[in-house]
Motif scaffolding. Sequence first.
Motif, PDB file in Angstrom:
ATOM      1  N   ILE A  30       0.829  -1.205   0.000  1.00  0.00           N
ATOM      2  CA  ILE A  30       0.000   0.000   0.000  1.00  0.00           C
ATOM      3  C   ILE A  30       0.866   1.260   0.000  1.00  0.00           C
ATOM      4  CG2 ILE A  30      -1.643   1.344   1.376  1.00  0.00           C
ATOM      5  CD1 ILE A  30      -2.875  -1.378   2.202  1.00  0.00           C
ATOM      6  N   ALA A  31       1.945   1.242   0.759  1.00  0.00           N
ATOM      7  CA  ALA A  31       2.835   2.404   0.809  1.00  0.00           C
ATOM      8  C   ALA A  31       3.489   2.673  -0.543  1.00  0.00           C
ATOM      9  CB  ALA A  31       3.907   2.195   1.876  1.00  0.00           C
ATOM     10  N   GLY A  32       3.672   1.629  -1.346  1.00  0.00           N
ATOM     11  CA  GLY A  32       4.348   1.780  -2.620  1.00  0.00           C
ATOM     12  C   GLY A  32       3.442   2.000  -3.815  1.00  0.00           C
ATOM     13  N   CYS A  33       2.145   1.987  -3.618  1.00  0.00           N
ATOM     14  CA  CYS A  33       1.199   2.162  -4.724  1.00  0.00           C
ATOM     15  C   CYS A  33       0.523   3.521  -4.643  1.00  0.00           C
ATOM     16  CB  CYS A  33       0.109   1.078  -4.679  1.00  0.00           C
ATOM     17  SG  CYS A  33       0.685  -0.543  -5.135  1.00  0.00           S
ATOM     18  N   GLU A  34       0.399   4.151  -5.787  1.00  0.00           N
ATOM     19  CA  GLU A  34      -0.308   5.431  -5.824  1.00  0.00           C
ATOM     20  C   GLU A  34      -1.808   5.215  -5.654  1.00  0.00           C
ATOM     21  OE1 GLU A  34      -1.002   8.950  -9.036  1.00  0.00           O
ATOM     22  OE2 GLU A  34       1.035   8.156  -8.810  1.00  0.00           O
ATOM     23  N   ARG A  35      -2.343   4.221  -6.355  1.00  0.00           N
ATOM     24  CA  ARG A  35      -3.766   3.863  -6.254  1.00  0.00           C
ATOM     25  C   ARG A  35      -3.878   2.345  -6.280  1.00  0.00           C
ATOM     26  NH1 ARG A  35      -7.956   7.747  -7.903  1.00  0.00           N
ATOM     27  NH2 ARG A  35      -9.139   5.859  -8.163  1.00  0.00           N
ATOM     28  N   ILE A  36      -4.650   1.804  -5.354  1.00  0.00           N
ATOM     29  CA  ILE A  36      -4.855   0.358  -5.306  1.00  0.00           C
ATOM     30  C   ILE A  36      -6.266   0.100  -4.786  1.00  0.00           C
ATOM     31  CG2 ILE A  36      -3.899   0.091  -2.980  1.00  0.00           C
ATOM     32  CD1 ILE A  36      -2.612  -2.560  -4.078  1.00  0.00           C
ATOM     33  N   ARG A  37      -6.877  -0.950  -5.292  1.00  0.00           N
ATOM     34  CA  ARG A  37      -8.223  -1.337  -4.840  1.00  0.00           C
ATOM     35  C   ARG A  37      -8.191  -2.764  -4.325  1.00  0.00           C
ATOM     36  NH1 ARG A  37     -12.757   1.245  -8.784  1.00  0.00           N
ATOM     37  NH2 ARG A  37     -12.080   3.374  -8.498  1.00  0.00           N
ATOM     38  N   VAL A  38      -9.031  -3.015  -3.341  1.00  0.00           N
ATOM     39  CA  VAL A  38      -9.149  -4.366  -2.791  1.00  0.00           C
ATOM     40  C   VAL A  38     -10.121  -5.168  -3.644  1.00  0.00           C
ATOM     41  CG1 VAL A  38      -9.871  -5.730  -0.809  1.00  0.00           C
ATOM     42  CG2 VAL A  38      -8.628  -3.598  -0.462  1.00  0.00           C
ATOM     43  N   LEU A  39      -9.711  -6.349  -4.004  1.00  0.00           N
ATOM     44  CA  LEU A  39     -10.573  -7.250  -4.762  1.00  0.00           C
ATOM     45  C   LEU A  39     -11.384  -8.046  -3.752  1.00  0.00           C
ATOM     46  CD1 LEU A  39     -11.294  -8.312  -7.562  1.00  0.00           C
ATOM     47  CD2 LEU A  39      -9.509 -10.014  -7.281  1.00  0.00           C
ATOM     48  N   GLY A  40     -12.663  -7.795  -3.703  1.00  0.00           N
ATOM     49  CA  GLY A  40     -13.535  -8.432  -2.717  1.00  0.00           C
ATOM     50  C   GLY A  40     -14.041  -9.781  -3.178  1.00  0.00           C
ATOM     51  N   SER A  41     -15.319  -9.994  -3.071  1.00  0.00           N
ATOM     52  CA  SER A  41     -15.923 -11.282  -3.413  1.00  0.00           C
ATOM     53  C   SER A  41     -16.180 -11.438  -4.908  1.00  0.00           C
ATOM     54  CB  SER A  41     -17.241 -11.454  -2.650  1.00  0.00           C
ATOM     55  OG  SER A  41     -18.134 -10.414  -3.019  1.00  0.00           O
ATOM     56  N   ARG A  42     -15.891 -10.396  -5.669  1.00  0.00           N
ATOM     57  CA  ARG A  42     -16.050 -10.398  -7.128  1.00  0.00           C
ATOM     58  C   ARG A  42     -17.510 -10.497  -7.560  1.00  0.00           C
ATOM     59  NH1 ARG A  42     -10.829 -13.491  -9.588  1.00  0.00           N
ATOM     60  NH2 ARG A  42      -9.432 -13.026  -7.886  1.00  0.00           N
ATOM     61  N   HIS A  43     -18.415  -9.983  -6.743  1.00  0.00           N
ATOM     62  CA  HIS A  43     -19.844 -10.028  -7.079  1.00  0.00           C
ATOM     63  C   HIS A  43     -20.320  -8.758  -7.760  1.00  0.00           C
ATOM     64  CE1 HIS A  43     -21.499 -13.597  -4.628  1.00  0.00           C
ATOM     65  NE2 HIS A  43     -20.310 -13.858  -5.110  1.00  0.00           N
ATOM     66  N   SER A  44     -19.411  -7.972  -8.318  1.00  0.00           N
ATOM     67  CA  SER A  44     -19.783  -6.760  -9.028  1.00  0.00           C
ATOM     68  C   SER A  44     -20.085  -7.102 -10.481  1.00  0.00           C
ATOM     69  CB  SER A  44     -18.642  -5.745  -8.965  1.00  0.00           C
ATOM     70  OG  SER A  44     -18.986  -4.595  -9.677  1.00  0.00           O
ATOM     71  N   PHE A  45     -21.187  -6.576 -10.999  1.00  0.00           N
ATOM     72  CA  PHE A  45     -21.581  -6.866 -12.382  1.00  0.00           C
ATOM     73  C   PHE A  45     -21.123  -5.794 -13.355  1.00  0.00           C
ATOM     74  CE2 PHE A  45     -24.628  -9.188  -9.780  1.00  0.00           C
ATOM     75  CZ  PHE A  45     -24.431 -10.452 -10.290  1.00  0.00           C
ATOM     76  N   ASN A  46     -20.243  -4.907 -12.885  1.00  0.00           N
ATOM     77  CA  ASN A  46     -19.676  -3.891 -13.774  1.00  0.00           C
ATOM     78  C   ASN A  46     -18.220  -3.659 -13.353  1.00  0.00           C
ATOM     79  OD1 ASN A  46     -19.680  -1.993 -11.593  1.00  0.00           O
ATOM     80  ND2 ASN A  46     -21.834  -1.601 -12.001  1.00  0.00           N
ATOM     81  N   ALA A  47     -17.558  -2.719 -13.996  1.00  0.00           N
ATOM     82  CA  ALA A  47     -16.122  -2.508 -13.763  1.00  0.00           C
ATOM     83  C   ALA A  47     -15.823  -1.557 -12.608  1.00  0.00           C
ATOM     84  CB  ALA A  47     -15.489  -1.994 -15.043  1.00  0.00           C
ATOM     85  N   ILE A  48     -16.788  -1.273 -11.743  1.00  0.00           N
ATOM     86  CA  ILE A  48     -16.562  -0.340 -10.644  1.00  0.00           C
ATOM     87  C   ILE A  48     -15.461  -0.818  -9.692  1.00  0.00           C
ATOM     88  CG2 ILE A  48     -18.289  -1.249  -9.040  1.00  0.00           C
ATOM     89  CD1 ILE A  48     -18.991   1.737  -8.465  1.00  0.00           C
ATOM     90  N   ALA A  49     -15.254  -2.104  -9.575  1.00  0.00           N
ATOM     91  CA  ALA A  49     -14.229  -2.640  -8.680  1.00  0.00           C
ATOM     92  C   ALA A  49     -12.868  -2.760  -9.345  1.00  0.00           C
ATOM     93  CB  ALA A  49     -14.668  -4.015  -8.173  1.00  0.00           C
ATOM     94  N   ASP A  50     -12.769  -2.420 -10.606  1.00  0.00           N
ATOM     95  CA  ASP A  50     -11.516  -2.535 -11.344  1.00  0.00           C
ATOM     96  C   ASP A  50     -10.604  -1.349 -11.044  1.00  0.00           C
ATOM     97  OD1 ASP A  50      -9.668  -3.628 -13.036  1.00  0.00           O
ATOM     98  OD2 ASP A  50     -10.812  -3.301 -14.863  1.00  0.00           O
ATOM     99  N   GLY A  51      -9.334  -1.510 -11.289  1.00  0.00           N
ATOM    100  CA  GLY A  51      -8.358  -0.446 -11.093  1.00  0.00           C
ATOM    101  C   GLY A  51      -7.034  -0.860 -11.695  1.00  0.00           C
ATOM    102  N   GLU A  52      -6.048   0.029 -11.629  1.00  0.00           N
ATOM    103  CA  GLU A  52      -4.737  -0.297 -12.179  1.00  0.00           C
ATOM    104  C   GLU A  52      -4.046  -1.392 -11.386  1.00  0.00           C
ATOM    105  OE1 GLU A  52      -2.109   2.930 -12.976  1.00  0.00           O
ATOM    106  OE2 GLU A  52      -3.726   4.193 -13.722  1.00  0.00           O
ATOM    107  N   GLU A  53      -4.220  -1.360 -10.071  1.00  0.00           N
ATOM    108  CA  GLU A  53      -3.625  -2.354  -9.184  1.00  0.00           C
ATOM    109  C   GLU A  53      -4.731  -2.903  -8.289  1.00  0.00           C
ATOM    110  OE1 GLU A  53      -0.108  -2.904  -8.643  1.00  0.00           O
ATOM    111  OE2 GLU A  53       0.615  -1.388 -10.039  1.00  0.00           O
ATOM    112  N   LEU A  54      -4.790  -4.221  -8.146  1.00  0.00           N
ATOM    113  CA  LEU A  54      -5.761  -4.865  -7.263  1.00  0.00           C
ATOM    114  C   LEU A  54      -5.002  -5.676  -6.221  1.00  0.00           C
ATOM    115  CD1 LEU A  54      -8.369  -6.195  -9.861  1.00  0.00           C
ATOM    116  CD2 LEU A  54      -8.571  -4.166  -8.422  1.00  0.00           C
TER     117      LEU A  54
END
Length: 64
Positions: A30-54
């Motif tokens: 986390i300290a080394g990433c500018e932006r990162i998202r947590v990959l949860g249960s993957r129950h999203s039906f669109n790209a809202i949970a996507d990001g450059e780094e997961l």
Amino acid sequence: MAEHNWAGNVLYSARALHRPTSVAALQELIAGCERIRVLGSRHSFNAIADGEELVSLRGLPASW
């Protein structure tokens, strides 16, 4: 990276999916990433949970 949601209809465009196995490794990541998202249960039906780094928290100890 060819990761997708649980239904298989959304392909994530992230360049990396990190899988730390300790809290210290997660903190360093986390300290080394500018932006990162947590990959949860993957129950999203669109790209809202996507990001450059997961990051997946599955490899972390259950009690921390």
